[in-house]
Design an enzyme around this catalytic site. Structure first.
Site, PDB file in Angstrom:
ATOM      1  N   CYS A 250       3.130  -7.531   5.437  1.00 16.06           N
ATOM      2  CA  CYS A 250       2.195  -6.990   6.428  1.00 16.06           C
ATOM      3  C   CYS A 250       2.945  -6.050   7.353  1.00 16.06           C
ATOM      4  CB  CYS A 250       1.594  -8.151   7.224  1.00 16.06           C
ATOM      5  SG  CYS A 250       0.434  -7.630   8.510  1.00 16.06           S
ATOM      6  N   LEU A 251       2.349  -4.893   7.646  1.00 13.15           N
ATOM      7  CA  LEU A 251       3.008  -3.930   8.543  1.00 13.15           C
ATOM      8  C   LEU A 251       3.241  -4.527   9.926  1.00 13.15           C
ATOM      9  CD1 LEU A 251       1.083  -0.625   7.689  1.00 13.15           C
ATOM     10  CD2 LEU A 251       3.362  -1.314   6.907  1.00 13.15           C
TER      11      LEU A 251
ATOM     12  N   HIS B 207      -6.698  -9.944   2.853  1.00 16.19           N
ATOM     13  CA  HIS B 207      -5.614  -9.782   3.826  1.00 16.19           C
ATOM     14  C   HIS B 207      -6.100  -8.974   5.031  1.00 16.19           C
ATOM     15  CE1 HIS B 207      -1.261  -9.097   4.958  1.00 16.19           C
ATOM     16  NE2 HIS B 207      -1.884  -8.200   5.697  1.00 16.19           N
ATOM     17  N   GLU B 208      -6.775  -7.852   4.756  1.00 14.57           N
ATOM     18  CA  GLU B 208      -7.260  -7.001   5.851  1.00 14.57           C
ATOM     19  C   GLU B 208      -8.404  -7.666   6.608  1.00 14.57           C
ATOM     20  OE1 GLU B 208      -5.395  -4.655   6.701  1.00 14.57           O
ATOM     21  OE2 GLU B 208      -4.231  -4.778   4.853  1.00 14.57           O
TER      22      GLU B 208
ATOM     23  N   GLN C 211      -4.439  -3.682  14.231  1.00 12.31           N
ATOM     24  CA  GLN C 211      -3.030  -3.311  14.070  1.00 12.31           C
ATOM     25  C   GLN C 211      -2.668  -2.021  14.790  1.00 12.31           C
ATOM     26  OE1 GLN C 211      -3.238  -3.913   9.581  1.00 12.31           O
ATOM     27  NE2 GLN C 211      -1.179  -4.624  10.008  1.00 12.31           N
TER      28      GLN C 211
ATOM     29  N   GLY D 130      -2.836  -1.034   3.288  1.00 12.01           N
ATOM     30  CA  GLY D 130      -4.031  -1.415   4.025  1.00 12.01           C
ATOM     31  C   GLY D 130      -3.703  -1.454   5.499  1.00 12.01           C
TER      32      GLY D 130
ATOM     33  N   HIS E  10      -7.316  -9.876   9.239  1.00  9.63           N
ATOM     34  CA  HIS E  10      -6.929  -9.194  10.482  1.00  9.63           C
ATOM     35  C   HIS E  10      -8.111  -9.062  11.451  1.00  9.63           C
ATOM     36  CE1 HIS E  10      -2.749  -8.086  10.073  1.00  9.63           C
ATOM     37  NE2 HIS E  10      -2.934  -7.561   8.875  1.00  9.63           N
TER      38      HIS E  10
HETATM   39 ZN    ZN Z   1      -1.488  -7.129   7.506  1.00 12.36          ZN
END
Ligand code: ZN
Length: 184
Positions: A96-97, A138-139, A49, A44, A142
């Protein structure tokens, strides 16, 4: 185009993202987000991000073999709204990236009801449960300026402080390009 992934410490990850004007051509942005996500081997990715404060995130969990409900889940979420949550929760490990190499147990609602647009501005409303609900939340966090570590208890978060500082300075090993706010 593959963007570098913005990591912990950058203010863009802490801002509430704004709606995209309805009808705007976002095909290039969506394609770039998928490209960036695949290059980083993520499931995701949210627009903040890659440094863009708009309410857009993409999900593709089709590579997950052992969770049947994730196998066929690929979706673009534009101007998403969570309408309702179950109140019933479950805990699972997340990463998470934007917070590389940290994985923690996160408690989330097990069922959510959502409204959103796709990249062609078709409107949807649907209910998601289990892992799909988790990935979406989660997304969605963000685009609200929230990170998964915000759900941890204060002790757990304190234990991660050194690692988080290192990440914000770019002192972390990743297989993908990152943009670290405090890198000198
Ligand atoms: Zn994330």
């Amino acid at each position: 185009m593959v963007y570098p992934v913005v990591v912990y410490g950058d203010p863009v990850l802490r801002k509430k993202a704004v709606d995209i004007p309805k009808g705007e051509d976002i095909s290039k942005l969506v394609a770039d987000m998928y490209e960036t996500m695949y290059a980083a081997e993520g499931m995701g990715l949210a627009a903040p991000q890659i440094g863009k404060g708009v309410r857009l995130f993409v999900v593709d969990t089709t590579m997950v073999e052992d969770e049947p409900e994730l196998k066929e889940f690929k979706q673009v979420f534009v101007n998403a709204e969570i309408l309702e949550t179950s109140g019933e929760t479950a805990s699972e490990e997340e990463g998470c990236l934007s917070i590389p190499n940290i994985r923690e147990q996160v408690v989330r609602d097990t069922i959510i009801r959502m409204r959103w647009f796709d990249e062609k501005w078709n409107a949807y409303e649907d209910t998601f449960s289990g892992w799909r609900a988790r990935v979406i939340q989660h997304e969605y966090d963000h685009i609200e300026g929230t990170l998964f570590i915000d759900h941890l208890n204060p002790l757990r978060k304190r234990l991660l402080k050194g690692k988080l500082t290192d990440i914000s300075k770019g002192m972390v090993r990743t297989s993908y390009r990152i943009l670290a706010p405090l890198r000198k």
